[in-house]
Design an enzyme around this catalytic site. Sequence first.
Site, PDB file in Angstrom:
ATOM      1  N   GLY A  10      33.495 -17.687   5.110  1.00 60.39           N
ATOM      2  CA  GLY A  10      32.496 -18.682   4.471  1.00 60.39           C
ATOM      3  C   GLY A  10      33.381 -19.001   3.142  1.00 60.39           C
ATOM      4  O   GLY A  10      34.407 -18.224   2.658  1.00 60.39           O
ATOM      5  N   ASP A  35      26.045  -9.853  13.797  1.00 60.64           N
ATOM      6  CA  ASP A  35      24.418 -10.778  14.248  1.00 60.64           C
ATOM      7  C   ASP A  35      23.769  -9.849  13.336  1.00 60.64           C
ATOM      8  O   ASP A  35      23.122  -9.160  13.922  1.00 60.64           O
ATOM      9  CB  ASP A  35      24.639 -10.571  15.649  1.00 60.64           C
ATOM     10  CG  ASP A  35      22.955 -10.991  15.837  1.00 60.64           C
ATOM     11  OD1 ASP A  35      22.604 -11.534  14.541  1.00 60.64           O
ATOM     12  OD2 ASP A  35      22.324 -11.149  16.928  1.00 60.64           O
ATOM     13  N   TYR A 123      14.072 -19.217   0.571  1.00 63.66           N
ATOM     14  CA  TYR A 123      15.206 -18.609   1.014  1.00 63.66           C
ATOM     15  C   TYR A 123      15.801 -17.644  -0.479  1.00 63.66           C
ATOM     16  O   TYR A 123      16.034 -15.962  -0.198  1.00 63.66           O
ATOM     17  CB  TYR A 123      16.495 -19.884   0.365  1.00 63.66           C
ATOM     18  CG  TYR A 123      17.403 -19.271  -0.538  1.00 63.66           C
ATOM     19  CD1 TYR A 123      19.197 -18.293   0.212  1.00 63.66           C
ATOM     20  CD2 TYR A 123      18.027 -19.364  -1.704  1.00 63.66           C
ATOM     21  CE1 TYR A 123      19.426 -18.557   0.413  1.00 63.66           C
ATOM     22  CE2 TYR A 123      19.552 -19.249  -1.634  1.00 63.66           C
ATOM     23  CZ  TYR A 123      20.452 -18.429  -1.236  1.00 63.66           C
ATOM     24  OH  TYR A 123      21.558 -18.457  -1.237  1.00 63.66           O
ATOM     25  N   LYS A 127      16.348 -13.474   0.180  1.00 59.89           N
ATOM     26  CA  LYS A 127      17.412 -13.071  -1.146  1.00 59.89           C
ATOM     27  C   LYS A 127      17.147 -11.604  -1.504  1.00 59.89           C
ATOM     28  O   LYS A 127      17.332 -10.949  -1.930  1.00 59.89           O
ATOM     29  CB  LYS A 127      18.798 -13.598  -1.797  1.00 59.89           C
ATOM     30  CG  LYS A 127      19.144 -14.786  -0.964  1.00 59.89           C
ATOM     31  CD  LYS A 127      20.109 -13.750  -0.001  1.00 59.89           C
ATOM     32  CE  LYS A 127      21.327 -14.167  -1.142  1.00 59.89           C
ATOM     33  NZ  LYS A 127      22.222 -13.724   0.382  1.00 59.89           N
TER      34      LYS A 127
END
Length: 280
Positions: A10, A35, A123, A127
């Site tokens: 990323g 994973d 989202y 988080k």
Amino acid sequence: MRIAVTGAGGQLGKALQRVLADAHEVIPLSRADLDLEHPDCVQALVETGAQCVIHPAAYTNVDGCARDPDRAYRVNALGTRYVALACQALDVPLVYISTNEVFDGASTAPYAEYDRPAPINPYGFSKWAGEQAVRELLRRFYIVRVAWLFGGERNFVRTVLRLANERNEIAMVADEIGSPTYAPDVAGAIARLIETPYYGTYHLVNEGFCSRYEFAAATLQLAGRTDVTLRPIALAEYQRASCVPPYTPLRNVAAAELGIRLRSWEEALAEYVGTLNVQR
């Protein structure tokens, strides 16, 4: 120091590898290596023998999270819990990369580190849940909130420039306000932070804040794209799956007290646009 970096492919993962490589042994971990949707990743991370773990890997598609909140929770909340459990087993510190979207956007001033989170979309909630897992399981951690990240191959800046090549007019939201953050700058700040024993919550964003419209306008100006018309629209006019907090600038208080500051977003954007091969 042996440092494991999740999400190695990323924007921030790549920037961290570049910044850390000279002084540390970096262990890059991609999704294929780790994973986050499966508890087996605990042992996989333990087997790296890392002395510090930096965890930017996440399901960051905000609209995708709104369409599949269960996956958002599995990756961002439970996945972070697995990473924290591995750090617990290794007895090493964790740097967890969180987001401005843990806040609801109802403030009229930039959010400081200990303002109360109140996420309004899946989202942000996932988080924030990741933050709680870190705080629950570890004594030594840095929770680093970033926002509006750019600097890699897929981000807002590149999207604006792509749209400029496709159309003569671009509509951009003028009442969503945030803190653009240049990935190499925040990577450098994290590299400094992990050299300190000052654990806790930090806001590491470039100084200043702007609207999406202002961010796009600055990008087009730096790229010399005066031929493209930029039209302001309201957040309510932009149809999307997720509900977006309208005002989430972050204020760097804690890291600034340690002498860790990031330059203005305008300076960082100018550098980034200068690295791109802007074509019409």
